[in-house]
Design a protein around this motif. Sequence first.
Motif, PDB file in Angstrom:
ATOM      1  N   SER A  47       9.275   0.581   5.832  1.00 14.56           N
ATOM      2  CA  SER A  47       8.058   1.386   5.868  1.00 14.56           C
ATOM      3  C   SER A  47       7.930   2.116   4.543  1.00 14.56           C
ATOM      4  CB  SER A  47       8.122   2.409   7.000  1.00 14.56           C
ATOM      5  OG  SER A  47       8.184   1.770   8.238  1.00 14.56           O
ATOM      6  N   ARG A 103       2.284   1.862   5.368  1.00 15.73           N
ATOM      7  CA  ARG A 103       2.322   0.403   5.300  1.00 15.73           C
ATOM      8  C   ARG A 103       3.682  -0.057   5.802  1.00 15.73           C
ATOM      9  NH1 ARG A 103      -0.779   1.506   0.767  1.00 15.73           N
ATOM     10  NH2 ARG A 103      -2.702   0.308   0.617  1.00 15.73           N
ATOM     11  N   GLN A 104       3.719  -1.243   6.412  1.00 13.05           N
ATOM     12  CA  GLN A 104       4.979  -1.847   6.821  1.00 13.05           C
ATOM     13  C   GLN A 104       5.013  -3.273   6.312  1.00 13.05           C
ATOM     14  OE1 GLN A 104       5.578  -1.664  11.022  1.00 13.05           O
ATOM     15  NE2 GLN A 104       6.584   0.316  10.901  1.00 13.05           N
ATOM     16  N   GLU A 105       6.187  -3.699   5.947  1.00 19.00           N
ATOM     17  CA  GLU A 105       6.350  -5.079   5.520  1.00 19.00           C
ATOM     18  C   GLU A 105       7.699  -5.578   6.011  1.00 19.00           C
ATOM     19  OE1 GLU A 105       7.342  -5.941   1.320  1.00 19.00           O
ATOM     20  OE2 GLU A 105       7.209  -3.784   1.026  1.00 19.00           O
TER      21      GLU A 105
END
Length: 140
Positions: A47, A103-105
């Motif tokens: 995150s 944002r998450q990746e």
Amino acid sequence: MTDEPKPDVLPLVEERVALTKRTIPTGRVRVETRTETVQQHLPAQLSSEEVEVVRVPVNRRVDAMPPTTTEGDLTIIPVVEERLVVTRELYLREEVHVRRIRRQETVEIPVETRRQTVRIDRLSPEGQIQPSSKDHHDDL
């Protein structure tokens, strides 16, 4: 002599069997294990948070210092100045709007793991490897 009849005598015969056991080696088994290193990629959730800053000009007279306010992910920080007029008045010169953006990746993180493999050989009593119907190379 007596006249009494003599009973017939039948001898009883019994056979007995003695059982003995002995160990005869018919073969041996050799088990060998190996540890190996395996490269893997494991998924991990990361995150992050960015801050977006927008300066909003207001230029409005106010009587007192406005408080800092938060509306959801938006924080509004008032910026004031004193202006000399015939009297002192506060003008809200601008507001600084700070918004949080999450944002998450998913990323692949390389890690090393270890595992063992096993090899099983059947040996004759003399120690010679015997052919097997199937090769035992099992992963543990």
